[in-house]
Design a protein around this motif. Structure first.
Motif, mmCIF file in Angstrom:
data_model
loop_
_atom_site.group_PDB
_atom_site.id
_atom_site.type_symbol
_atom_site.label_atom_id
_atom_site.label_comp_id
_atom_site.label_asym_id
_atom_site.label_seq_id
_atom_site.Cartn_x
_atom_site.Cartn_y
_atom_site.Cartn_z
ATOM 1 N N ASN A 21 16.103 19.167 -39.225
ATOM 2 C CA ASN A 21 14.904 18.320 -39.167
ATOM 3 C C ASN A 21 14.442 17.955 -40.575
ATOM 4 O O ASN A 21 14.643 18.702 -41.527
ATOM 5 C CB ASN A 21 13.778 19.043 -38.428
ATOM 6 N N PHE A 22 13.806 16.819 -40.698
ATOM 7 C CA PHE A 22 13.257 16.350 -41.970
ATOM 8 C C PHE A 22 14.326 16.316 -43.063
ATOM 9 O O PHE A 22 14.071 16.648 -44.214
ATOM 10 C CB PHE A 22 12.083 17.237 -42.414
ATOM 11 N N LEU A 23 15.539 15.920 -42.677
ATOM 12 C CA LEU A 23 16.658 15.907 -43.630
ATOM 13 C C LEU A 23 16.374 14.989 -44.810
ATOM 14 O O LEU A 23 16.710 15.307 -45.954
ATOM 15 C CB LEU A 23 17.936 15.451 -42.906
ATOM 16 N N LYS A 24 15.743 13.863 -44.542
ATOM 17 C CA LYS A 24 15.487 12.895 -45.614
ATOM 18 C C LYS A 24 14.542 13.457 -46.674
ATOM 19 O O LYS A 24 14.649 13.127 -47.855
ATOM 20 C CB LYS A 24 14.910 11.605 -45.031
ATOM 21 N N LYS A 25 13.616 14.325 -46.249
ATOM 22 C CA LYS A 25 12.655 14.880 -47.201
ATOM 23 C C LYS A 25 13.212 16.089 -47.941
ATOM 24 O O LYS A 25 12.953 16.286 -49.122
ATOM 25 C CB LYS A 25 11.371 15.269 -46.464
#
Length: 477
Positions: A71-75
């Motif tokens: 989850n939240f890989l982009k961040k």
């Protein structure tokens, strides 16, 4: 930057009696936005379409449900990537052209903020981070606990095997080798303007001056898992040409690994190999013959393919004697082609092992430090990638490959005698088409028989007829 991690697969079920209880759809006859791969996602049209040089690239299966990433890989990724970069987009796609399949996981990486002096990006660090991302593969009862991304090939192969099996028709055991995973590959696309530090032992393979693209290759290991890696260093290039080269590299690797897995299974799965009847044996031999001929073409749409193939092929590891006993019953031409292919793949592997250590390569703007020169041209006959594939003889090979895949599918829907007749006429048509002087009366007779047999199946009559007519049209030119 754009990075694609690919898991290649070989679907052996075309060479099994009862077709391994495989579902007729979504394989080959897919209806985008309607059909779907079970527990994976919808079949979708590729937004920019396919490419003429490789059949089956125009549609894909959304595989978002087959593989879960953090989850939240982009961040969270910005702290692990070099050069203050972050992941801006991720996709998971499944492609299949019958026997050869693959799953692509794509990562688009961009700088987090504009800076005057670009920071040199360490490619090894980026690859290590992406290939070891904790990911969960779909299993029958949910998702498997997280494992490094690079290690999920076999688990995903079993997922797609289960997802495409007709459970109502299953009689007996479903064997894992029916859908075999090959060695992964990474395609790392980077603009020349971004300074890039490449891994050691990276070799310059090919330059395409008309499109300002340089291609390098290396083999890497993470968590004791080997994988192949292509680097595409892109200058002022046509985006469509860059995309076509990227697709070609990925498809070439998938086809090589598919052939490799078929040959390894021929050796390892002796009960299956010894039980091949005349129909499945002909299908197997036609697949091997046409696929090896296709991938060994010296040129593919203007690119010098020979040097790419030498890097893409990995060793086919058999027992010490290195023989496949089931080859004895094969046609002499096919047997000789297989033995040569195995020998060359092993020879190429030994050459790579003997390579001396090289200094790390740094790309800054458009220059390279080290023993490589992007102005090196692998031959003087590179053509513009935007030219039609009809200017090269590879178009006929591609049409023959697509015809073979279609007739393979046809034989699974015909009665035993009709299937044998279709397989026989396909073999005769392929032999005639690949001869130096094809006999028009003969290849038209074989084509007419195949069209007649195709009319016995409602869903394959039209695609089979079109595939046959496309081959005949090229032969008559």
């Amino acid at each position: 930057m754009f990075i694609v991690l690919q898991y290649p697969f070989a679907d052996m079920r075309d060479f099994l009696r009862a077709n391994g209880w495989r579902l007729s759809k979504p394989w080959l006859l897919s209806n985008p936005s309607v059909d779907f791969v079970r527990a994976s996602g919808l079949i979708m049209d590729r937004r920019q379409g396919g490419i003429e040089e490789w059949a089956g690239e125009e549609i894909y299966g959304d595989a978002s449900l087959a593989l879960r990433l953090p989850n939240f890989l982009k961040k969270t990724s910005s702290t692990h990537l070099s050069g203050n970069s972050s992941i801006s987009h991720v996709f998971r796609r499944f492609y299949s052209n019958g026997i050869t399949s693959r799953m692509d996981i794509g990562f688009k990486i961009k700088p987090q903020e504009e800076i005057e002096e670009p920071i040199c990006i360490n490619a090894s660090n980026v690859l290590r981070h992406l290939t070891t991302l904790p990911a969960r593969a779909r299993v029958q009862n949910g998702y498997h606990p997280s494992l490094p991304l690079i290690e999920l090939g076999n688990m995903l192969a079993q997922h797609f095997l289960n997802a495409t099996t007709d459970r109502k028709r299953v009689k007996g055991k479903i064997h894992p080798w029916w859908f075999s995973a090959g060695e992964p590959v990474v395609i790392f696309e980077c603009p020349k303007k971004i300074p890039l530090q490449l891994p050691k032992h990276c070799r310059h393979i090919l330059a395409i001056p008309n499109e300002d693209i340089a291609i390098l290759h290396t083999r890497l290991n993470v968590n004791k898992k080997n994988y192949s890696c292509w680097f595409m260093i892109v200058g002022d290039s046509d985006p469509d040409a860059v995309r076509r080269v990227r697709i070609h590299l990925g498809r070439l690797h998938a086809e090589c690994e598919s052939v490799k897995q078929v040959l390894v299974n021929l050796y390892k799965e002796k009960d299956w190999a010894n039980s091949l009847d005349s129909i499945t044996s002909d299908l197997l031999q036609n697949y091997i013959n046409t696929t090896i001929s296709l991938i060994e073409k010296p040129k593919r749409f203007g690119i010098q393919n020979k040097c790419l193939l030498a890097a893409a092929r990995t060793a086919i590891k058999l027992a010490p004697e290195g023989r496949i006993t089931s080859l004895v019953s094969m046609r002499r031409q096919v047997k000789a082609k297989i033995e040569r292919y195995i020998m060359e793949s092993q020879s190429n592997h030994n050459k790579e092992k003997d390579m001396k250590s090289m200094p790390e390569i740094n790309l800054k703007d458009i220059s390279i430090d080290g023993d490589f020169n992007f102005n090196l041209i692998a031959g003087n006959n590179n053509k513009n990638l935007n030219k039609s594939s009809s200017e090269t003889p590879s178009e006929l090979q591609e049409k023959l490959k697509y015809l073979s895949d279609t007739i393979f599918n046809l034989t699974t829907r015909l009665e035993k005698n009709d299937a044998a007749e279709a397989s026989k006429n396909l073999d005769l048509l392929l032999t005639e088409a690949e001869s130096r002087s094809p006999n028009k009366a003969k290849y038209e007779r074989y084509a007419e028989t195949l069209i007649h047999l195709a009319q016995k199946t409602a869903e394959l009559a039209e695609p089979a007829t079109k595939a046959i007519q496309a081959v005949i049209k090229l032969l008559q030119q």
